[in-house]
Design an enzyme around this catalytic site. Sequence first.
Site, mmCIF file in Angstrom:
data_model
loop_
_atom_site.group_PDB
_atom_site.id
_atom_site.type_symbol
_atom_site.label_atom_id
_atom_site.label_comp_id
_atom_site.label_asym_id
_atom_site.label_seq_id
_atom_site.Cartn_x
_atom_site.Cartn_y
_atom_site.Cartn_z
ATOM 1 N N HIS A 131 22.313 37.580 20.338
ATOM 2 C CA HIS A 131 23.556 36.987 19.861
ATOM 3 C C HIS A 131 23.224 35.569 19.420
ATOM 4 C CE1 HIS A 131 27.907 36.482 19.488
ATOM 5 N NE2 HIS A 131 27.610 35.221 19.736
ATOM 6 N N CYS A 132 23.546 35.242 18.180
ATOM 7 C CA CYS A 132 23.168 33.922 17.649
ATOM 8 C C CYS A 132 24.411 33.043 17.472
ATOM 9 C CB CYS A 132 22.448 34.087 16.306
ATOM 10 S SG CYS A 132 22.009 32.499 15.586
ATOM 11 N N PRO A 133 24.492 31.918 18.199
ATOM 12 C CA PRO A 133 25.652 31.042 18.025
ATOM 13 C C PRO A 133 25.703 30.386 16.642
ATOM 14 C CG PRO A 133 24.050 30.042 19.510
ATOM 15 C CD PRO A 133 23.575 31.438 19.242
ATOM 16 N N ASN A 136 27.555 32.691 14.866
ATOM 17 C CA ASN A 136 28.703 33.121 15.679
ATOM 18 C C ASN A 136 28.870 34.640 15.631
ATOM 19 O OD1 ASN A 136 30.872 32.733 17.376
ATOM 20 N ND2 ASN A 136 32.347 32.396 15.731
ATOM 21 N N ASN A 137 27.751 35.315 15.687
ATOM 22 C CA ASN A 137 27.754 36.772 15.559
ATOM 23 C C ASN A 137 26.462 37.310 16.169
ATOM 24 O OD1 ASN A 137 28.582 39.287 14.763
ATOM 25 N ND2 ASN A 137 28.384 38.926 12.561
#
Length: 305
Positions: A131-133, A136-137
């Site tokens: 999950h990559c901030p 945001n997805n």
Amino acid sequence: MASLRCRRDPCGVICLILTYFSVFYADYVVIQYVVIPAYSDSVWCALHGAVFNLILLLLLACHSKAVFSDPGMVPLPETAIDFSDLRSQSSRMNERGCEGWTVCSRCETYRPPRAHHCRVCQRCIRRMDHHCPWINNCVGELNQKYFIQFLFYTGMASLYSLVLVVSAWVWRIRSEREGESEKETDESPSKHLIVAHYIILLVESVLFGVFVMVIFYDQLVSIITDETPIEQMKNRLMLKDRSSASSPASLSQATNHTPHTRKPKLALLREVFGRGSVLFWLFPLHTSPPTVGGITYSALPDYDV
Ligand SMILES: [Zn+2]
Ligand SMILES: [Zn+2]
């Protein structure tokens, strides 16, 4: 609901704002304080401005595709799973050619092989990478290509702005020494302000450049080894379990693990970037989702609940 919850993740929202701010700040400094003053008398002014903005445009296009694309969410079932009879159901699924499918107790759904549950998105994601901030997805089967393209263009923009700032700074020092510096008027920015902008952009370019290059390398390695970071961790833990403890549970888990097929590296890259020309890999164009082992990932198995 789940995607909305994902969008509301405070860390993700802050990272998104920071990304857009950094891009627009870099563009402002490069145009206002680097390209216009240093190359005002030559064709390089328009050329550098156009190329830098084209890279930023592609960066933002890939970023928005990575942000707003479905990473490969496993659809939720219309009716709840009967957890009391899971064993017989899973054997029935294996008979129907759905080997490797598992059940997510949080989503209460069946999921294809290599799908994992994301705690932020609160959904299972097909071939979940992480999950990559910054987008945001989740980075999953359907948006990994856009994520890698975003890293590539961020790296290019960082390198380009680094070269432009250093060359403009050298030009400024040289022209000052030769006494050719433009006479400061009330409207022209002060020397300290220019130097401050140069330093901030240099720090931004180095930080983002190194950061994205490391992730870009990791992404390529995970593609050509056909193993996501989650799978790498799981496999390492399984090997550790197998070598240290010889408990029957861990042994059966380890033997149940099926290694991925050994495909050529180019085939693995094509699964992510699409089957078209390599040139198209550079653009955030939609490609049809890959199929693995004859099962189309977008479809749920024909199970009874
Ligand atoms: Zn789940
Ligand atoms: Zn996620």
